[in-house]
Write a protein that holds these residues in place. Structure first.
Motif, PDB file in Angstrom:
ATOM      1  N   VAL A 173     -21.390 -34.073 -74.918  1.00 36.89           N
ATOM      2  CA  VAL A 173     -22.244 -32.593 -75.273  1.00 36.89           C
ATOM      3  C   VAL A 173     -21.362 -31.453 -76.484  1.00 36.89           C
ATOM      4  CG1 VAL A 173     -21.709 -30.176 -74.229  1.00 36.89           C
ATOM      5  CG2 VAL A 173     -22.124 -32.177 -72.440  1.00 36.89           C
ATOM      6  N   LEU A 174     -20.603 -32.094 -76.724  1.00 39.50           N
ATOM      7  CA  LEU A 174     -19.596 -30.887 -77.923  1.00 39.50           C
ATOM      8  C   LEU A 174     -19.941 -31.721 -78.873  1.00 39.50           C
ATOM      9  CD1 LEU A 174     -15.826 -30.591 -76.503  1.00 39.50           C
ATOM     10  CD2 LEU A 174     -17.452 -29.192 -76.282  1.00 39.50           C
ATOM     11  N   ARG A 175     -20.323 -32.834 -79.426  1.00 40.37           N
ATOM     12  CA  ARG A 175     -21.023 -33.192 -80.356  1.00 40.37           C
ATOM     13  C   ARG A 175     -22.667 -33.436 -80.779  1.00 40.37           C
ATOM     14  NH1 ARG A 175     -19.076 -37.577 -84.098  1.00 40.37           N
ATOM     15  NH2 ARG A 175     -17.235 -38.152 -81.336  1.00 40.37           N
ATOM     16  N   HIS A 176     -23.483 -32.988 -80.024  1.00 41.78           N
ATOM     17  CA  HIS A 176     -24.424 -33.034 -79.509  1.00 41.78           C
ATOM     18  C   HIS A 176     -24.768 -32.137 -79.346  1.00 41.78           C
ATOM     19  CE1 HIS A 176     -24.355 -37.726 -80.859  1.00 41.78           C
ATOM     20  NE2 HIS A 176     -23.997 -37.455 -79.846  1.00 41.78           N
ATOM     21  N   THR A 177     -24.326 -30.627 -79.220  1.00 42.43           N
ATOM     22  CA  THR A 177     -25.561 -29.489 -78.709  1.00 42.43           C
ATOM     23  C   THR A 177     -24.219 -28.086 -79.208  1.00 42.43           C
ATOM     24  OG1 THR A 177     -24.124 -28.762 -75.966  1.00 42.43           O
ATOM     25  CG2 THR A 177     -26.026 -30.793 -76.772  1.00 42.43           C
ATOM     26  N   ASP A 178     -25.002 -27.138 -78.970  1.00 45.86           N
ATOM     27  CA  ASP A 178     -24.112 -26.044 -79.077  1.00 45.86           C
ATOM     28  C   ASP A 178     -23.351 -25.698 -77.111  1.00 45.86           C
ATOM     29  OD1 ASP A 178     -23.864 -25.916 -81.698  1.00 45.86           O
ATOM     30  OD2 ASP A 178     -26.187 -25.307 -81.540  1.00 45.86           O
ATOM     31  N   SER A 179     -23.655 -26.359 -76.965  1.00 46.44           N
ATOM     32  CA  SER A 179     -23.037 -25.505 -75.329  1.00 46.44           C
ATOM     33  C   SER A 179     -21.850 -25.761 -75.092  1.00 46.44           C
ATOM     34  CB  SER A 179     -24.250 -26.895 -74.624  1.00 46.44           C
ATOM     35  OG  SER A 179     -25.425 -26.643 -74.786  1.00 46.44           O
ATOM     36  N   SER A 180     -21.686 -24.836 -73.537  1.00 55.33           N
ATOM     37  CA  SER A 180     -20.310 -25.390 -72.968  1.00 55.33           C
ATOM     38  C   SER A 180     -20.277 -25.713 -71.803  1.00 55.33           C
ATOM     39  CB  SER A 180     -19.547 -23.378 -72.610  1.00 55.33           C
ATOM     40  OG  SER A 180     -19.533 -23.092 -73.425  1.00 55.33           O
ATOM     41  N   PRO A 181     -19.869 -27.867 -71.504  1.00 56.29           N
ATOM     42  CA  PRO A 181     -20.307 -28.094 -70.558  1.00 56.29           C
ATOM     43  C   PRO A 181     -19.512 -27.740 -68.781  1.00 56.29           C
ATOM     44  CG  PRO A 181     -18.588 -29.120 -72.038  1.00 56.29           C
ATOM     45  CD  PRO A 181     -18.383 -28.219 -72.616  1.00 56.29           C
ATOM     46  N   THR A 182     -20.085 -28.088 -68.182  1.00 56.22           N
ATOM     47  CA  THR A 182     -20.530 -27.760 -67.000  1.00 56.22           C
ATOM     48  C   THR A 182     -20.122 -29.433 -66.144  1.00 56.22           C
ATOM     49  OG1 THR A 182     -20.797 -25.732 -66.659  1.00 56.22           O
ATOM     50  CG2 THR A 182     -20.571 -26.724 -64.320  1.00 56.22           C
ATOM     51  N   LEU A 183     -18.637 -29.925 -65.790  1.00 59.06           N
ATOM     52  CA  LEU A 183     -18.047 -30.670 -64.845  1.00 59.06           C
ATOM     53  C   LEU A 183     -18.630 -30.516 -64.234  1.00 59.06           C
ATOM     54  CD1 LEU A 183     -16.741 -33.938 -65.180  1.00 59.06           C
ATOM     55  CD2 LEU A 183     -14.826 -32.555 -65.451  1.00 59.06           C
ATOM     56  N   ARG A 184     -19.569 -31.867 -63.234  1.00 60.75           N
ATOM     57  CA  ARG A 184     -19.694 -31.677 -61.791  1.00 60.75           C
ATOM     58  C   ARG A 184     -18.659 -33.087 -61.467  1.00 60.75           C
ATOM     59  NH1 ARG A 184     -25.524 -30.049 -60.113  1.00 60.75           N
ATOM     60  NH2 ARG A 184     -24.132 -30.521 -58.036  1.00 60.75           N
ATOM     61  N   LEU A 185     -17.984 -33.049 -59.916  1.00 65.25           N
ATOM     62  CA  LEU A 185     -17.690 -34.353 -59.438  1.00 65.25           C
ATOM     63  C   LEU A 185     -18.232 -34.581 -57.522  1.00 65.25           C
ATOM     64  CD1 LEU A 185     -16.239 -36.447 -60.529  1.00 65.25           C
ATOM     65  CD2 LEU A 185     -14.496 -36.192 -59.611  1.00 65.25           C
ATOM     66  N   GLU A 186     -18.099 -35.650 -57.782  1.00 63.59           N
ATOM     67  CA  GLU A 186     -18.747 -35.730 -56.025  1.00 63.59           C
ATOM     68  C   GLU A 186     -18.026 -36.967 -55.530  1.00 63.59           C
ATOM     69  OE1 GLU A 186     -23.292 -36.192 -55.557  1.00 63.59           O
ATOM     70  OE2 GLU A 186     -23.148 -34.958 -55.363  1.00 63.59           O
ATOM     71  N   TYR A 187     -17.892 -37.494 -54.114  1.00 64.59           N
ATOM     72  CA  TYR A 187     -17.205 -38.177 -54.103  1.00 64.59           C
ATOM     73  C   TYR A 187     -17.987 -38.196 -52.489  1.00 64.59           C
ATOM     74  CZ  TYR A 187     -13.615 -42.029 -52.086  1.00 64.59           C
ATOM     75  OH  TYR A 187     -13.206 -43.173 -50.857  1.00 64.59           O
ATOM     76  N   ASP A 188     -18.237 -39.454 -51.990  1.00 67.58           N
ATOM     77  CA  ASP A 188     -18.867 -39.747 -50.470  1.00 67.58           C
ATOM     78  C   ASP A 188     -18.292 -40.611 -49.440  1.00 67.58           C
ATOM     79  OD1 ASP A 188     -19.571 -41.927 -51.355  1.00 67.58           O
ATOM     80  OD2 ASP A 188     -21.340 -41.839 -51.160  1.00 67.58           O
ATOM     81  N   GLY A 189     -17.168 -40.623 -50.343  1.00 65.06           N
ATOM     82  CA  GLY A 189     -16.400 -42.286 -49.281  1.00 65.06           C
ATOM     83  C   GLY A 189     -16.597 -43.577 -50.082  1.00 65.06           C
ATOM     84  N   GLN A 190     -17.612 -43.917 -50.558  1.00 64.19           N
ATOM     85  CA  GLN A 190     -17.481 -45.323 -51.325  1.00 64.19           C
ATOM     86  C   GLN A 190     -17.973 -44.707 -52.513  1.00 64.19           C
ATOM     87  OE1 GLN A 190     -20.690 -47.524 -49.965  1.00 64.19           O
ATOM     88  NE2 GLN A 190     -19.862 -48.952 -51.269  1.00 64.19           N
ATOM     89  N   LEU A 191     -19.254 -43.785 -53.389  1.00 64.46           N
ATOM     90  CA  LEU A 191     -19.331 -43.673 -54.766  1.00 64.46           C
ATOM     91  C   LEU A 191     -18.958 -42.366 -55.114  1.00 64.46           C
ATOM     92  CD1 LEU A 191     -22.932 -45.270 -54.278  1.00 64.46           C
ATOM     93  CD2 LEU A 191     -21.013 -45.740 -54.943  1.00 64.46           C
ATOM     94  N   VAL A 192     -18.294 -42.075 -56.191  1.00 67.01           N
ATOM     95  CA  VAL A 192     -17.896 -41.429 -57.412  1.00 67.01           C
ATOM     96  C   VAL A 192     -19.403 -40.844 -58.288  1.00 67.01           C
ATOM     97  CG1 VAL A 192     -16.416 -39.701 -58.694  1.00 67.01           C
ATOM     98  CG2 VAL A 192     -15.210 -41.540 -56.886  1.00 67.01           C
ATOM     99  N   THR A 193     -19.548 -39.528 -57.738  1.00 70.76           N
ATOM    100  CA  THR A 193     -20.808 -39.134 -58.864  1.00 70.76           C
ATOM    101  C   THR A 193     -20.186 -38.175 -60.228  1.00 70.76           C
ATOM    102  OG1 THR A 193     -22.615 -39.714 -57.622  1.00 70.76           O
ATOM    103  CG2 THR A 193     -22.900 -38.505 -59.154  1.00 70.76           C
ATOM    104  N   VAL A 194     -20.441 -38.916 -61.077  1.00 70.58           N
ATOM    105  CA  VAL A 194     -19.926 -37.416 -62.446  1.00 70.58           C
ATOM    106  C   VAL A 194     -20.862 -36.882 -62.578  1.00 70.58           C
ATOM    107  CG1 VAL A 194     -19.080 -39.078 -64.229  1.00 70.58           C
ATOM    108  CG2 VAL A 194     -18.375 -36.722 -64.609  1.00 70.58           C
ATOM    109  N   ALA A 195     -21.000 -35.980 -63.116  1.00 66.87           N
ATOM    110  CA  ALA A 195     -22.646 -34.860 -64.069  1.00 66.87           C
ATOM    111  C   ALA A 195     -21.771 -33.781 -65.034  1.00 66.87           C
ATOM    112  CB  ALA A 195     -22.950 -34.459 -62.738  1.00 66.87           C
ATOM    113  N   VAL A 196     -22.650 -33.310 -66.005  1.00 65.92           N
ATOM    114  CA  VAL A 196     -21.993 -32.337 -67.087  1.00 65.92           C
ATOM    115  C   VAL A 196     -23.343 -31.782 -67.420  1.00 65.92           C
ATOM    116  CG1 VAL A 196     -21.020 -31.861 -69.633  1.00 65.92           C
ATOM    117  CG2 VAL A 196     -19.895 -34.344 -68.475  1.00 65.92           C
ATOM    118  N   GLU A 197     -23.533 -30.752 -66.910  1.00 64.68           N
ATOM    119  CA  GLU A 197     -24.789 -29.804 -67.538  1.00 64.68           C
ATOM    120  C   GLU A 197     -23.736 -29.010 -68.776  1.00 64.68           C
ATOM    121  OE1 GLU A 197     -24.761 -27.083 -65.167  1.00 64.68           O
ATOM    122  OE2 GLU A 197     -24.514 -28.615 -62.782  1.00 64.68           O
TER     123      GLU A 197
END
Length: 251
Positions: A173-197
């Protein structure tokens, strides 16, 4: 001139569903706006996204595929069902005829739509979110936040691989956009999902620099190597790049 398309803000229901109401014309000019609005609602991970299309005019029947496209975008993550409500028997027949209902069911009433998924228990997830500044320090902040969240969720084994992926996505995000990144994380007991907006509408693509050989490996190459799967989700504000980490990805 094309009649404006309006998609209401999501209304949160007592059963955990979001309801959107669409008015105006769905055509080639408004197709993406509607698709991205539905995807954005799904990103909040309600139990269901229900779209009321009673006041939507669709001159070309092929445009109903917008809802199939939205469902494809969220089918892996966050995997939120999308349902349509349309009281007109003829219009429902057109929607079915375009094959949309293979992926997105259509119902005559809102009550029928909610009852169709009423017996399903929502998945239990731990979630966290942080808005980061558009500064290189956010890369280290992402590592720190991931470590703190997963430690608090009693998931220490996932920290190293998830932190590396989060840092790579924030750096992109910092390298390719002029945006402020938003970090999201979730865990369902088995899988972790990491997302950046971010606020860029340009979808992320894995690219390597042939002139630098192995000296420069792209962030998405790192994500591809470490995650089970990754993808992009467009939305009216920009996009979300996400990756899913499973037990097999533990470093």
């Amino acid at each position: 001139m094309t009649e404006p398309l309006h998609v209401s803000a999501p209304v949160y229901g007592g059963g955990g569903e979001y309801t959107l109401v669409c008015t105006g014309v769905l055509d080639g000019l408004t197709y993406r706006t509607l698709r991205d609005s539905v995807v954005k609602a799904a990103l909040d991970e309600p139990r269901l996204v229900i779209v009321d299309v009673n006041e939507l005019r669709v001159p070309e029947a092929s445009a109903w595929s917008v809802f199939t496209s939205a469902r494809w975008h969220v089918s892996t993550w966050p995997d939120v069902p999308i349902l349509l409500v349309c009281a007109d028997d003829t219009v429902r027949a057109v929607i079915r005829g375009r094959g949309v209902t293979r992926y997105v069911p259509v119902f005559a009433t809102l009550q029928e739509a909610m009852q169709s998924k009423g017996s399903e228990r929502p998945r239990r997830r731990r979630r966290a979110r942080a808005d980061l500044p558009p500064h290189v320090s956010s890369i280290i902040d992402a590592q720190r936040l991931v470590g703190g969240w997963l430690s608090g969720w009693s998931c220490p084994a996932m920290i190293p691989v998830t932190a590396v992926i989060a840092m790579a996505l924030v750096e992109n995000v910092l390298r390719h956009t002029d945006s402020s990144p938003t970090l999201r994380l979730e865990y369902d007991g088995q899988l972790v999902t990491v997302a950046v907006e971010d606020a860029s509408s340009v979808l992320a693509q894995r690219k390597e620099d042939a002139t630098q050989g192995a000296d420069r490996v792209s962030g998405l190459a790192v994500v591809t190597a470490l995650a089970r799967v990754w993808g992009n989700l467009p939305n009216p504000a920009g996009k979300t790049v996400w990756a899913v980490v499973g037990p097999e990805n533990v470093l």
